[in-house]
Scaffold this motif. Structure first.
Motif, PDB file in Angstrom:
ATOM      1  N   SER A 107       0.828  -1.208   0.000  1.00  0.00           N
ATOM      2  CA  SER A 107       0.000   0.000   0.000  1.00  0.00           C
ATOM      3  C   SER A 107       0.865   1.263   0.000  1.00  0.00           C
ATOM      4  O   SER A 107       0.497   2.286  -0.600  1.00  0.00           O
ATOM      5  N   GLU A 110       2.119   1.935  -3.451  1.00  0.00           N
ATOM      6  CA  GLU A 110       1.066   2.605  -4.227  1.00  0.00           C
ATOM      7  C   GLU A 110       0.969   4.079  -3.848  1.00  0.00           C
ATOM      8  O   GLU A 110       0.778   4.949  -4.717  1.00  0.00           O
ATOM      9  N   LYS A 111       1.103   4.385  -2.550  1.00  0.00           N
ATOM     10  CA  LYS A 111       1.073   5.790  -2.105  1.00  0.00           C
ATOM     11  C   LYS A 111       2.201   6.589  -2.729  1.00  0.00           C
ATOM     12  O   LYS A 111       2.015   7.741  -3.144  1.00  0.00           O
ATOM     13  N   SER A 113       3.653   5.998  -5.567  1.00  0.00           N
ATOM     14  CA  SER A 113       3.365   6.222  -6.987  1.00  0.00           C
ATOM     15  C   SER A 113       2.339   7.335  -7.176  1.00  0.00           C
ATOM     16  O   SER A 113       2.407   8.099  -8.136  1.00  0.00           O
ATOM     17  N   GLU A 114       1.404   7.445  -6.242  1.00  0.00           N
ATOM     18  CA  GLU A 114       0.376   8.490  -6.318  1.00  0.00           C
ATOM     19  C   GLU A 114       0.952   9.860  -5.991  1.00  0.00           C
ATOM     20  O   GLU A 114       0.530  10.872  -6.552  1.00  0.00           O
ATOM     21  N   GLU A 115       1.903   9.894  -5.056  1.00  0.00           N
ATOM     22  CA  GLU A 115       2.465  11.179  -4.623  1.00  0.00           C
ATOM     23  C   GLU A 115       3.652  11.623  -5.481  1.00  0.00           C
ATOM     24  O   GLU A 115       4.079  12.773  -5.403  1.00  0.00           O
ATOM     25  N   SER A 116       4.180  10.700  -6.281  1.00  0.00           N
ATOM     26  CA  SER A 116       5.367  11.006  -7.072  1.00  0.00           C
ATOM     27  C   SER A 116       5.052  12.047  -8.146  1.00  0.00           C
ATOM     28  O   SER A 116       3.988  12.026  -8.773  1.00  0.00           O
ATOM     29  N   THR A 117       6.004  12.953  -8.356  1.00  0.00           N
ATOM     30  CA  THR A 117       5.862  13.969  -9.409  1.00  0.00           C
ATOM     31  C   THR A 117       6.321  13.437 -10.766  1.00  0.00           C
ATOM     32  O   THR A 117       6.090  14.064 -11.795  1.00  0.00           O
ATOM     33  N   HIS A 119       6.308  10.911 -13.923  1.00  0.00           N
ATOM     34  CA  HIS A 119       5.239  10.266 -14.681  1.00  0.00           C
ATOM     35  C   HIS A 119       5.495   8.748 -14.704  1.00  0.00           C
ATOM     36  O   HIS A 119       6.246   8.250 -15.533  1.00  0.00           O
ATOM     37  N   LEU A 125       4.611   0.445 -11.758  1.00  0.00           N
ATOM     38  CA  LEU A 125       3.992   0.110 -10.478  1.00  0.00           C
ATOM     39  C   LEU A 125       3.869  -1.401 -10.328  1.00  0.00           C
ATOM     40  O   LEU A 125       4.179  -1.964  -9.262  1.00  0.00           O
TER      41      LEU A 125
END
Length: 287
Positions: A107, A110-111, A113-117, A119, A125
């Motif tokens: 998890s 995944e966080k 990857s969501e917060e990464s600037t 692309h 992932l």
């Protein structure tokens, strides 16, 4: 890609405490007898430390080469497996908790990857999640193998202790001892009986040893051979062996097998054997 993995490693390393706290909250509702925060402080500290080291080792899958990573995770898996086996923790409870930790770690991947600037693609992932699964699968496989090996060693040691205790050479008076045999005798036990009997008779300086078979329900050619071997070996170290308590059904089986006990002094029971030496059972003083 390599730089992203290093960034992911740094992110996960920075969130070790957060992942630990999530795991501890899950343990509050755990029905496990071992993995519970209601246990002693010492046990909780051990769990927290083990969790910390596990995560620290697992996330190195993103920065170490496969050979180095495999060696490091293997060492920790063996250490944890031996500790859990020694503490009698059911292996399924340990695997269940490893899956919980894997879920929490995934998890946080995944966080990131969501917060990464950057692309990041879905395939990236998926590759990271695959590495997490690979890391835990490697740990679990080694954990199970080491756990089973340690338990097998424990059982073997316990079995040998049981065998030794099941063939005690009991001194009853100066120079005379009794070996009461009880239960089935297999090849392993027969060998231990031989070794233990010779050692005990030599150390206690026996001249006579009564081997009582009243507790042996079955005799076959192997058992008969081993008994002959024990008595012959005793004779070589100056100890005369006697047999007592050969049960009727065992005697009948021995005859059918062609086993000849005629060259060995025989007694109906241990009491009559002792009486032949002027020892009354109620007068025997165990030493």
């Amino acid at each position: 890609m390599e730089q992203c993995m290093k960034s992911l490693y740094t992110y996960l390393n920075d969130h070790l405490v957060d992942m630990r706290e999530e795991w501890l909250k899950i343990l509050e509702n755990s029905s496990s007898n071992f993995y519970s925060i209601d246990k002693s402080t010492a046990n909780l500290e051990e769990l927290v430390t083990a969790h910390q080291i596990l995560i620290e080792n697992v996330i190195k899958v993103f920065i170490e080469d496969e050979a180095e990573y495999s060696a490091n995770i293997s060492k920790w898996a063996v250490k944890v497996a031996e500790k859990r086996a020694k503490d009698l923790v059911p292996i399924l409870e340990s695997i269940e908790q490893l899956n919980v930790v894997k879920g929490i770690l995934s998890s946080y991947v995944e966080k990131f990857s969501e917060e990464s600037t950057d692309h990041l693609t879905i395939s990236t992932l998926f590759e990271w999640i695959r590495l997490i699964h690979y890391a835990f699968d490697l740990f679990v496989n080694i954990f199970i193998s080491s756990y089973d090996e340690y338990k097998f060693q424990q059982l073997t040691a316990q079995q040998e202790t049981i065998y030794e205790l099941s063939s005690p050479v009991i001194p009853i008076t100066k120079g005379i001892g009794v070996l009461p045999l009880i239960g089935d005798i297999d090849t392993k036990r027969a060998q231990l009986i031989m070794e233990n009997t010779l050692k005990e008779c030599n150390e206690k300086r026996f001249n006579h040893l009564f081997i009582d078979l009243s507790g042996v329900p079955l005799i076959d050619t192997m058992v008969a051979h081993q008994i002959f071997q024990v008595i012959h070996a005793l004779r070589l170290i100056g100890v005369k062996g006697y047999l007592s308590g050969l049960r009727p059904e065992v005697a009948q089986t021995a005859i059918q097998l062609g086993v000849d006990f005629s060259q060995i002094p025989m007694f109906n029971n241990l009491a009559s054997a002792l009486e032949s030496f002027g020892l009354m059972v109620n007068e025997v003083k165990y030493v």
